[in-house]
Design a protein around this motif. Structure first.
Motif, PDB file in Angstrom:
ATOM      1  N   ASP A  74       0.924  -1.082   0.092  1.00 37.09           N
ATOM      2  CA  ASP A  74       0.004  -0.010   0.075  1.00 37.09           C
ATOM      3  C   ASP A  74       0.926   1.060  -0.020  1.00 37.09           C
ATOM      4  O   ASP A  74       1.623   1.531   0.759  1.00 37.09           O
ATOM      5  CB  ASP A  74      -1.009  -0.027   1.192  1.00 37.09           C
ATOM      6  CG  ASP A  74      -1.924   1.032   1.373  1.00 37.09           C
ATOM      7  OD1 ASP A  74      -1.750   2.219   0.736  1.00 37.09           O
ATOM      8  OD2 ASP A  74      -2.829   0.987   2.133  1.00 37.09           O
ATOM      9  N   PRO A  75       0.672   2.072  -0.926  1.00 38.32           N
ATOM     10  CA  PRO A  75       1.613   3.342  -1.098  1.00 38.32           C
ATOM     11  C   PRO A  75       1.591   4.324   0.294  1.00 38.32           C
ATOM     12  O   PRO A  75       2.140   5.089   0.578  1.00 38.32           O
ATOM     13  CB  PRO A  75       0.922   4.188  -2.475  1.00 38.32           C
ATOM     14  CG  PRO A  75      -0.248   3.647  -2.344  1.00 38.32           C
ATOM     15  CD  PRO A  75      -0.292   2.060  -2.138  1.00 38.32           C
ATOM     16  N   GLN A  76       0.306   4.036   0.837  1.00 40.71           N
ATOM     17  CA  GLN A  76      -0.021   4.707   2.109  1.00 40.71           C
ATOM     18  C   GLN A  76       0.480   4.057   3.670  1.00 40.71           C
ATOM     19  O   GLN A  76       0.194   4.323   4.494  1.00 40.71           O
ATOM     20  CB  GLN A  76      -1.601   4.882   2.434  1.00 40.71           C
ATOM     21  CG  GLN A  76      -2.172   5.943   1.277  1.00 40.71           C
ATOM     22  CD  GLN A  76      -1.340   7.068   1.011  1.00 40.71           C
ATOM     23  OE1 GLN A  76      -0.965   7.879   1.896  1.00 40.71           O
ATOM     24  NE2 GLN A  76      -1.158   7.324  -0.288  1.00 40.71           N
ATOM     25  N   GLU A  77       1.110   2.877   3.314  1.00 39.92           N
ATOM     26  CA  GLU A  77       1.827   2.005   4.113  1.00 39.92           C
ATOM     27  C   GLU A  77       0.994   1.415   5.329  1.00 39.92           C
ATOM     28  O   GLU A  77       1.515   0.900   6.217  1.00 39.92           O
ATOM     29  CB  GLU A  77       3.068   2.960   4.957  1.00 39.92           C
ATOM     30  CG  GLU A  77       4.116   3.499   3.846  1.00 39.92           C
ATOM     31  CD  GLU A  77       5.340   4.113   4.653  1.00 39.92           C
ATOM     32  OE1 GLU A  77       5.872   3.172   5.038  1.00 39.92           O
ATOM     33  OE2 GLU A  77       5.442   5.280   4.438  1.00 39.92           O
ATOM     34  N   ASN A  85       4.506 -10.372  11.402  1.00 44.97           N
ATOM     35  CA  ASN A  85       5.615 -10.001  10.954  1.00 44.97           C
ATOM     36  C   ASN A  85       5.506  -9.918   9.381  1.00 44.97           C
ATOM     37  O   ASN A  85       4.938 -10.769   8.744  1.00 44.97           O
ATOM     38  CB  ASN A  85       6.923 -10.874  11.040  1.00 44.97           C
ATOM     39  CG  ASN A  85       7.348 -10.859  12.692  1.00 44.97           C
ATOM     40  OD1 ASN A  85       7.149  -9.808  13.235  1.00 44.97           O
ATOM     41  ND2 ASN A  85       8.021 -11.931  13.017  1.00 44.97           N
ATOM     42  N   THR A  86       5.752  -8.895   8.619  1.00 48.85           N
ATOM     43  CA  THR A  86       5.835  -8.535   7.368  1.00 48.85           C
ATOM     44  C   THR A  86       6.609  -7.455   6.844  1.00 48.85           C
ATOM     45  O   THR A  86       7.568  -6.890   7.732  1.00 48.85           O
ATOM     46  CB  THR A  86       4.276  -8.271   6.837  1.00 48.85           C
ATOM     47  OG1 THR A  86       4.291  -8.167   5.404  1.00 48.85           O
ATOM     48  CG2 THR A  86       3.945  -6.812   7.385  1.00 48.85           C
ATOM     49  N   THR A  87       6.934  -7.330   5.776  1.00 51.26           N
ATOM     50  CA  THR A  87       7.863  -6.142   5.503  1.00 51.26           C
ATOM     51  C   THR A  87       7.029  -4.876   4.905  1.00 51.26           C
ATOM     52  O   THR A  87       5.952  -5.095   4.343  1.00 51.26           O
ATOM     53  CB  THR A  87       8.879  -6.546   4.261  1.00 51.26           C
ATOM     54  OG1 THR A  87       8.043  -7.203   2.854  1.00 51.26           O
ATOM     55  CG2 THR A  87       9.712  -7.420   4.734  1.00 51.26           C
ATOM     56  N   THR A  88       7.521  -3.649   4.664  1.00 47.49           N
ATOM     57  CA  THR A  88       6.929  -2.497   4.613  1.00 47.49           C
ATOM     58  C   THR A  88       7.025  -2.060   3.166  1.00 47.49           C
ATOM     59  O   THR A  88       7.997  -2.449   2.432  1.00 47.49           O
ATOM     60  CB  THR A  88       7.500  -1.292   5.652  1.00 47.49           C
ATOM     61  OG1 THR A  88       8.717  -1.581   5.524  1.00 47.49           O
ATOM     62  CG2 THR A  88       7.142  -1.777   7.251  1.00 47.49           C
ATOM     63  N   LEU A  89       6.517  -0.712   3.004  1.00 49.50           N
ATOM     64  CA  LEU A  89       6.616  -0.235   1.460  1.00 49.50           C
ATOM     65  C   LEU A  89       8.040  -0.062   1.045  1.00 49.50           C
ATOM     66  O   LEU A  89       8.274  -0.552  -0.244  1.00 49.50           O
ATOM     67  CB  LEU A  89       5.863   1.195   1.425  1.00 49.50           C
ATOM     68  CG  LEU A  89       5.971   1.905   0.148  1.00 49.50           C
ATOM     69  CD1 LEU A  89       5.286   1.142  -0.709  1.00 49.50           C
ATOM     70  CD2 LEU A  89       5.470   3.222   0.539  1.00 49.50           C
ATOM     71  N   VAL A  90       8.981   0.532   1.928  1.00 51.88           N
ATOM     72  CA  VAL A  90      10.379   0.336   1.747  1.00 51.88           C
ATOM     73  C   VAL A  90      10.878  -0.599   2.772  1.00 51.88           C
ATOM     74  O   VAL A  90      10.732  -0.165   4.094  1.00 51.88           O
ATOM     75  CB  VAL A  90      11.082   1.670   1.639  1.00 51.88           C
ATOM     76  CG1 VAL A  90      12.699   1.329   1.572  1.00 51.88           C
ATOM     77  CG2 VAL A  90      10.634   2.399   0.461  1.00 51.88           C
TER      78      VAL A  90
END
Length: 266
Positions: A74-77, A85-90
């Motif tokens: 999601d571009p709005q993060e 646990n997951t990874t983020t936009l960057v």
């Protein structure tokens, strides 16, 4: 390096490839640490695996690596999986929870990457889905992914071979979900789950609007199904792929055949 490559076809099927790219601008690479520069979380060789499986399929491929910015977030993060646990936009870590940056990106740098990479990929995706919906009355996005089958930081145990995501049936017609799951479950050499650990990323959830004539489904393959080893040098296994590719062809062919029965856009 252009951020996105589009190969246009006339079928109602769009193959999304958000995580096969390995391009990292020099200014970004300079801030990665030794672990980050390995680019270990790539969907290795997924473009090769799906190449030529369906005549007329449109392919939308991100050329940049997910460590630059993740085209499937999601571009709005907003988190796709709250509480897990997951990874983020960057991403700040790899899939094992280890740091990937010597100097993490600032908010301004993330915003610049959003405009330079994330936005062009999704502008291209939206344009292709709109083009094919106008042509056929319906478009089906099949989002292509792969991941190591064992990643304790993200999930327990061993991941099934076929991980189908439709956000609990919200992103596509039931017939799409049923047809895809049925083909996978009938392949006794493989294991299958529907809406398990991976229920569809932001791409699937954002574009999948069946009432508007756009259906989306995500396929997350365990990399053990087509790689010799799930570790560097990430070697493509021709023997494994020769068994897997006909099943993927069957899935895509069935989806293309289903498209005319799904009705037009509202």
């Amino acid at each position: 390096m252009t951020p996105v490559t589009v190969d246009q076809g006339d079928s109602p099927i769009v193959l999304g490839l958000p995580h096969t790219g390995t391009f990292v601008p020099d200014t970004v690479a300079a801030n990665l640490n030794d672990n980050g520069r390995k680019l270990a979380d790539t969907d290795w060789h997924i473009d090769r695996l799906y190449e030529g499986l369906l005549d007329g399929a449109t392919i939308v491929r991100a050329n940049f690596h997910r460590y630059v910015i993740d085209a499937n977030r999601d571009p709005q993060e907003t988190s796709l999986y709250p509480g897990q646990n997951t990874t983020t936009l960057v991403p700040l870590t790899d899939f094992d929870g280890r740091d990937i940056w010597e100097t993490p990106p600032t908010a301004a740098e993330i915003d610049a990457r959003r405009h330079a990479f994330h936005a062009p990929y999704h502008a291209a995706m939206q344009a292709e889905l709109d083009r094919l919906r106008a042509r056929h009355g319906v478009a089906i996005l099949y989002d292509c992914h792969s991941i190591r089958s064992r990643i304790p930081y993200l999930f327990d145990g061993t991941l099934p071979d076929f991980n189908i995501g439709t956000n609990m049936g919200a992103t596509c017609a039931a017939r799409i979900e049923t047809a895809t799951t049925g083909i996978c479950e009938a392949a006794i050499a493989y294991s299958t789950t529907l809406n398990g650990r991976f229920r569809g990323g932001w791409t699937t959830r954002h574009y999948g609007k069946p009432d508007k004539g756009i259906h989306a489904i995500q396929m997350e393959l365990a990399q053990s199904t087509y790689l010799t080893n799930q570790a560097p040098p990430w070697t493509y296994d021709n023997t494994k792929a020769a068994v897997l590719r006909p099943l993927l062809t069957k899935i895509l062919t069935n989806l293309a055949a289903l498209a005319p029965t799904l009705g037009g856009k509202s």
